[in-house]
Scaffold this motif. Structure first.
Motif, short mmCIF file in Angstrom:
data_model
loop_
_atom_site.label_atom_id
_atom_site.label_comp_id
_atom_site.label_asym_id
_atom_site.label_seq_id
_atom_site.Cartn_x
_atom_site.Cartn_y
_atom_site.Cartn_z
N LEU B 33 0.85 -1.16 0.00
CA LEU B 33 0.00 0.00 0.00
C LEU B 33 0.89 1.22 0.00
O LEU B 33 1.79 1.32 0.80
CB LEU B 33 -0.90 -0.03 1.24
N ALA B 34 0.68 2.10 -0.94
CA ALA B 34 1.54 3.26 -1.04
C ALA B 34 0.72 4.54 -1.11
O ALA B 34 -0.34 4.59 -1.69
CB ALA B 34 2.41 3.15 -2.29
N ALA B 35 1.23 5.54 -0.48
CA ALA B 35 0.64 6.86 -0.59
C ALA B 35 1.80 7.85 -0.66
O ALA B 35 2.92 7.51 -0.32
CB ALA B 35 -0.24 7.15 0.61
N HIS B 36 1.52 9.07 -1.09
CA HIS B 36 2.59 10.04 -1.19
C HIS B 36 3.20 10.28 0.18
O HIS B 36 2.50 10.49 1.16
CB HIS B 36 2.08 11.35 -1.76
N GLY B 37 4.49 10.30 0.26
CA GLY B 37 5.18 10.61 1.51
C GLY B 37 5.62 9.37 2.26
O GLY B 37 6.77 9.27 2.65
N VAL B 38 4.72 8.43 2.46
CA VAL B 38 5.04 7.25 3.26
C VAL B 38 4.64 6.00 2.48
O VAL B 38 3.58 5.97 1.86
CB VAL B 38 4.27 7.29 4.61
N ILE B 39 5.48 5.01 2.51
CA ILE B 39 5.17 3.74 1.86
C ILE B 39 5.20 2.64 2.91
O ILE B 39 6.20 2.46 3.61
CB ILE B 39 6.17 3.44 0.73
N GLY B 110 2.49 10.02 7.87
CA GLY B 110 2.00 8.71 8.30
C GLY B 110 1.05 8.11 7.30
O GLY B 110 0.65 8.74 6.31
N ASP B 111 0.68 6.88 7.58
CA ASP B 111 -0.26 6.19 6.70
C ASP B 111 -0.82 4.99 7.46
O ASP B 111 -0.34 4.65 8.55
CB ASP B 111 0.41 5.74 5.41
N ILE B 112 -1.81 4.37 6.86
CA ILE B 112 -2.41 3.16 7.43
C ILE B 112 -2.32 2.06 6.39
O ILE B 112 -2.58 2.30 5.21
CB ILE B 112 -3.89 3.40 7.82
N ILE B 113 -1.96 0.88 6.84
CA ILE B 113 -2.02 -0.29 5.97
C ILE B 113 -3.02 -1.26 6.58
O ILE B 113 -3.15 -1.34 7.80
CB ILE B 113 -0.62 -0.94 5.81
N ARG B 114 -3.75 -1.94 5.71
CA ARG B 114 -4.81 -2.84 6.19
C ARG B 114 -4.49 -4.26 5.78
O ARG B 114 -4.07 -4.51 4.65
CB ARG B 114 -6.16 -2.38 5.65
N ILE B 115 -4.70 -5.17 6.71
CA ILE B 115 -4.31 -6.56 6.51
C ILE B 115 -5.48 -7.47 6.85
O ILE B 115 -6.02 -7.40 7.96
CB ILE B 115 -3.10 -6.91 7.41
N GLN B 116 -5.86 -8.29 5.90
CA GLN B 116 -6.96 -9.22 6.13
C GLN B 116 -6.44 -10.43 6.90
O GLN B 116 -5.53 -11.12 6.44
CB GLN B 116 -7.56 -9.66 4.80
#
Lengths: 294, 158
Positions: B33-39, B110-116
């Motif tokens: 999951l990637a977003a600008h600034g934080v990966i 910051g960012d959030i990653i989601r895991i099933q």
């Protein structure tokens, strides 16, 4: 097949003869186990498990310029900046419940389950000591649930102290006894779209009968940089800083807009401003998609 | 001569399959999951390992981590910090299946990653998110394959 004392020997002979076949077959079974059986989740997302929530609550839209703009900051060149006002005008504000949760990697097109929209334009002063955060508008009786995406436009004000500007920053810069009064206006309108709030608390989670905040956050350190980070920190390298404003000041003041800066600043420096506006809006600490409009 | 040549290729193929299988079992890239600034990226093995870095490549060493279990989005199930290489590992409670959220933040980014996580997919003593029966079968299959391969190459030529 009957078992007798020669059976183990027969098995070994068979293994010697067809061992490579057994090896490949068992490995294929292993790969199938890895890829297909039991690894993939069939669990429903948490929101689905909890079922559709029909009840309502109050969703408060707020804007936050953080301590940088409320308490003042030190730019990347160590200009101490205090802010009298930081007027920002917000429009087309929409909060969404998305499932699966929206991520900026999806781009501008996404689906949502619920959407709450604020009609009109709202100007708030992010530098006000009371703007922690600044209330924009409250939406009552909206569906409860997790508002995990928000979009808005930083739009030109139609009236008021920042008329004609989407963002107007007024304050003072001081360094080594030199004081520069500044007024920095941005006419450019920018659309932002972000996901879940990132911060020390979660926001946007509205329980039935309760209230929740959803925040549009603006990072002034992206504009001025900060000497709390190294000079070669990527954010500082991309920040305008305060020195370019001090250099074009007439006496002890500088009053500029984005259009006048395009003529006064070196094109490379002005190019920084164009990029900064695209990284100015956040949701807490989470970055947003952004694009120029109008 | 030709037979020896074929045996060598058989050995290479078998060895390659074994190694590939082990690699697949141990290192399952479960998405990113990637977003600008934080990966943020993660791998799911006996535990979930988060790797956090800035988009210019630097690891988010010392970043704050908050793990949220499904159904409790407001209260962290676990908090911690990334190590020097930007990594953070945890073992989710597989009795709480669903979409787990991991928030990583540092210095205004910051960012959030989601895991099933499915029930029994990554238990405290788990490996690669398999049930005990699956692990036994896989271990037996690998041993069986190794024995078969070894015996094949030790056979007497007719």
């Amino acid at each position: 097949m009957s078992l007798n004392k020669n059976t183990p020997g027969k098995i070994i002979i068979a293994l010697k003869k067809y061992g490579i076949v057994f090896a490949i077959a068992t490995l294929l079974v292993t790969v199938l186990l890895v890829s297909g059986f039991g690894c993939k989740s069939d669990a429903k997302p948490a929101a689905e498990e909890s079922g559709a929530i029909a009840e309502t609550g109050t969703l408060a839209f707020v804007a936050n310029g953080e301590d940088f703009v409320r308490e003042g900051m030190s730019s990347k060149e160590s200009w101490n900046i205090s802010f009298d006002h930081a007027y920002i005008t917000l429009a087309d504000i929409k909060a969404y419940q998305t499932d699966p949760p929206y991520d900026t990697g999806q781009g501008w097109d996404f689906e949502y389950k619920e959407m709450v929209e604020l009609a009109g334009k709202f100007t708030v002063d992010l530098a006000s000591p009371d703007a922690d955060p600044a209330p924009v508008r409250q939406a009552d009786n909206v569906p409860a649930g997790h508002y995990n995406a928000i979009s808005w436009t930083m739009a030109r004000a139609d009236s008021g102290p920042s008329e004609g500007y989407a963002l107007l920053i007024v304050g003072t810069g001081e360094k080594d006894g030199e004081i520069i009064n500044f007024s920095l206006g941005f006419e450019q309108e920018v659309a932002y779209l972000g996901g879940d709030y990132i911060g020390d608390v979660r926001k946007g989670i509205l329980n039935p009968g309760g209230s929740a905040e959803i925040e549009m956050t603006f990072h002034f350190d992206h504009l001025f940089g900060t000497d709390e980070e190294d000079a070669d920190d990527p954010m500082n390298l991309d920040a305008l800083g305060f020195a370019p404003l001090a250099e074009i000041a007439a006496g002890d003041s500088v009053e500029v807009s984005m259009s006048s800066l395009s003529k006064l600043l070196d094109p490379g420096v002005f190019g920084l401003i164009e990029k900064i506006l695209l990284h100015f809006g956040h949701v807490g600490e989470g970055h947003c998609l952004a694009k120029y409009i109008n | 001569m030709l037979s020896n040549y074929r045996q060598g290729w058989h050995f290479l193929i078998a060895a390659g399959l074994i190694i590939a299988t082990i690699v697949i079992v141990l290192i399952i890239p479960a998405g990113d999951l990637a977003a600008h600034g934080v990966i943020l990226e993660y791998t799911q093995n006996s535990s979930v390992e988060i790797t956090a870095r800035y988009d210019y490549g630097e690891p988010m060493s010392g970043a704050q981590v908050a793990v949220f279990a499904p159904g409790s989005p407001s209260e962290p199930w676990l908090t911690g910090t990334c190590d020097d290489s930007g990594k953070f590992s945890f073992v989710p409670d597989t009795q709480i299946p669903g979409l787990w959220e991991v928030q990583v933040r540092q210095a205004g980014h910051g960012d959030i990653i989601r895991i099933q996580i499915s029930e029994g997919s990554a238990g405290p003593s788990g490996a690669g998110g398999f049930t005990t029966a699956q692990k036994i079968i896989m271990a037996a299959a690998v041993i069986w394959g190794l024995v078969g391969t070894a015996l094949f190459f030790t056979r007497r030529r007719a």
